[in-house]
Design a protein around this motif. Structure first.
Motif, PDB file in Angstrom:
ATOM      1  N   VAL A  40      -9.302  -8.592   5.306  1.00  0.00           N
ATOM      2  CA  VAL A  40      -8.321  -7.612   4.828  1.00  0.00           C
ATOM      3  C   VAL A  40      -8.313  -6.390   5.742  1.00  0.00           C
ATOM      4  CG1 VAL A  40      -7.804  -5.965   2.972  1.00  0.00           C
ATOM      5  CG2 VAL A  40      -8.308  -8.361   2.419  1.00  0.00           C
ATOM      6  N   ARG A  44      -5.100  -5.098   7.912  1.00  0.00           N
ATOM      7  CA  ARG A  44      -4.589  -3.731   7.717  1.00  0.00           C
ATOM      8  C   ARG A  44      -4.616  -2.931   9.014  1.00  0.00           C
ATOM      9  NH1 ARG A  44      -7.502  -2.518   1.909  1.00  0.00           N
ATOM     10  NH2 ARG A  44      -5.907  -3.562   0.642  1.00  0.00           N
ATOM     11  N   ALA A  47      -1.859  -4.163  11.204  1.00  0.00           N
ATOM     12  CA  ALA A  47      -0.551  -3.793  10.664  1.00  0.00           C
ATOM     13  C   ALA A  47      -0.160  -2.372  11.046  1.00  0.00           C
ATOM     14  CB  ALA A  47      -0.548  -3.963   9.145  1.00  0.00           C
ATOM     15  N   VAL A  48      -1.107  -1.463  11.038  1.00  0.00           N
ATOM     16  CA  VAL A  48      -0.810  -0.073  11.391  1.00  0.00           C
ATOM     17  C   VAL A  48      -0.231  -0.005  12.801  1.00  0.00           C
ATOM     18  CG1 VAL A  48      -1.866   2.178  11.900  1.00  0.00           C
ATOM     19  CG2 VAL A  48      -2.514   0.933   9.831  1.00  0.00           C
ATOM     20  N   GLY A  89       0.865 -10.208   3.938  1.00  0.00           N
ATOM     21  CA  GLY A  89       0.155  -9.017   3.473  1.00  0.00           C
ATOM     22  C   GLY A  89       0.906  -8.291   2.366  1.00  0.00           C
ATOM     23  N   VAL A  94      -2.089  -7.065  -0.073  1.00  0.00           N
ATOM     24  CA  VAL A  94      -3.061  -6.572   0.904  1.00  0.00           C
ATOM     25  C   VAL A  94      -2.477  -5.386   1.671  1.00  0.00           C
ATOM     26  CG1 VAL A  94      -4.219  -7.203   3.071  1.00  0.00           C
ATOM     27  CG2 VAL A  94      -4.304  -8.755   1.115  1.00  0.00           C
ATOM     28  N   LEU A  95      -1.165  -5.420   1.920  1.00  0.00           N
ATOM     29  CA  LEU A  95      -0.483  -4.331   2.619  1.00  0.00           C
ATOM     30  C   LEU A  95       0.441  -3.608   1.648  1.00  0.00           C
ATOM     31  CD1 LEU A  95       0.517  -6.090   5.975  1.00  0.00           C
ATOM     32  CD2 LEU A  95      -1.448  -4.593   5.555  1.00  0.00           C
ATOM     33  N   ASP A  96       0.540  -2.303   1.812  1.00  0.00           N
ATOM     34  CA  ASP A  96       1.385  -1.472   0.963  1.00  0.00           C
ATOM     35  C   ASP A  96       2.856  -1.859   1.136  1.00  0.00           C
ATOM     36  OD1 ASP A  96       1.880   0.967  -0.714  1.00  0.00           O
ATOM     37  OD2 ASP A  96       2.944   1.560   1.121  1.00  0.00           O
ATOM     38  N   TYR A 100       5.262  -1.387   4.470  1.00  0.00           N
ATOM     39  CA  TYR A 100       5.444  -2.551   5.347  1.00  0.00           C
ATOM     40  C   TYR A 100       6.654  -3.425   5.039  1.00  0.00           C
ATOM     41  CZ  TYR A 100       1.111  -1.079   7.331  1.00  0.00           C
ATOM     42  OH  TYR A 100       0.159  -0.327   7.966  1.00  0.00           O
TER      43      TYR A 100
END
Length: 162
Positions: A40, A44, A47-48, A89, A94-96, A100
């Motif tokens: 995770v 993350r 992803a940023v 995600g 897992v991702l906001d 996203y």
């Protein structure tokens, strides 16, 4: 390695494979498993940066992530893998989603508008087999590129209202 412009090489397709692999591993790793939190955290962190370097004009990523001018064409293999990982995600929490989902939507629009031929359905701009960033054209395709695109499409479809 560095690009002709002196940037470090971060290969789009390689990062697409990594994002996609993290999504697949997370899909089958129970949240109670000690490695789950590590996977995770990796997704993350990726992803940023991936959201920050997404092309604002077409929503895709380039073969050379940190030097998009060195290989300026859209690249569907890396973009598909990245899209798959980010969409997974969002779908899995897992991702906001607020952060996203717009990235995922831009990437999907980019794929449909720029690399899928609307008449034939042919998926182009698939970087040929190789070990680093290279140009691709609208007529370049491959099995692994189409497979990554289908994985991305399967996650994007889950985002549609039921």
């Amino acid at each position: 390695k560095t690009t002709p412009h002196g940037a470090h090489v971060f290969w789009g397709r390689g990062n697409g494979w990594a994002a996609g692999a993290l999504a697949r591993v997370l899909e089958f790793t129970p949240a109670t498993h000690p490695a789950h939190a590590v996977y995770v955290a990796h997704l993350r962190a990726m992803a940023v940066t991936l959201a920050r370097i997404q092309d604002p004009a077409d929503g895709m990523w380039r073969a050379s992530l940190l030097d998009p001018q060195s290989v300026p064409n859209p690249e569907s293999t890396g973009s598909s893998g990245i899209l798959f990982g980010l969409a997974y995600g969002v779908n899995s929490g897992v991702l906001d989603k607020a952060t996203y989902l717009p990235v995922v939507e831009r990437a999907w629009r980019g794929m449909v508008q720029h690399v899928v031929d609307p008449r034939s359905g042919f998926l182009g701009f698939c970087q040929p087999v190789g070990g680093g960033p290279a140009p691709a054209t609208a007529s370049d395709t491959s099995d692994f590129c189409v497979g990554l695109f289908l994985l991305a499409a399967s996650e994007v479809a889950k985002l549609a209202p039921q």
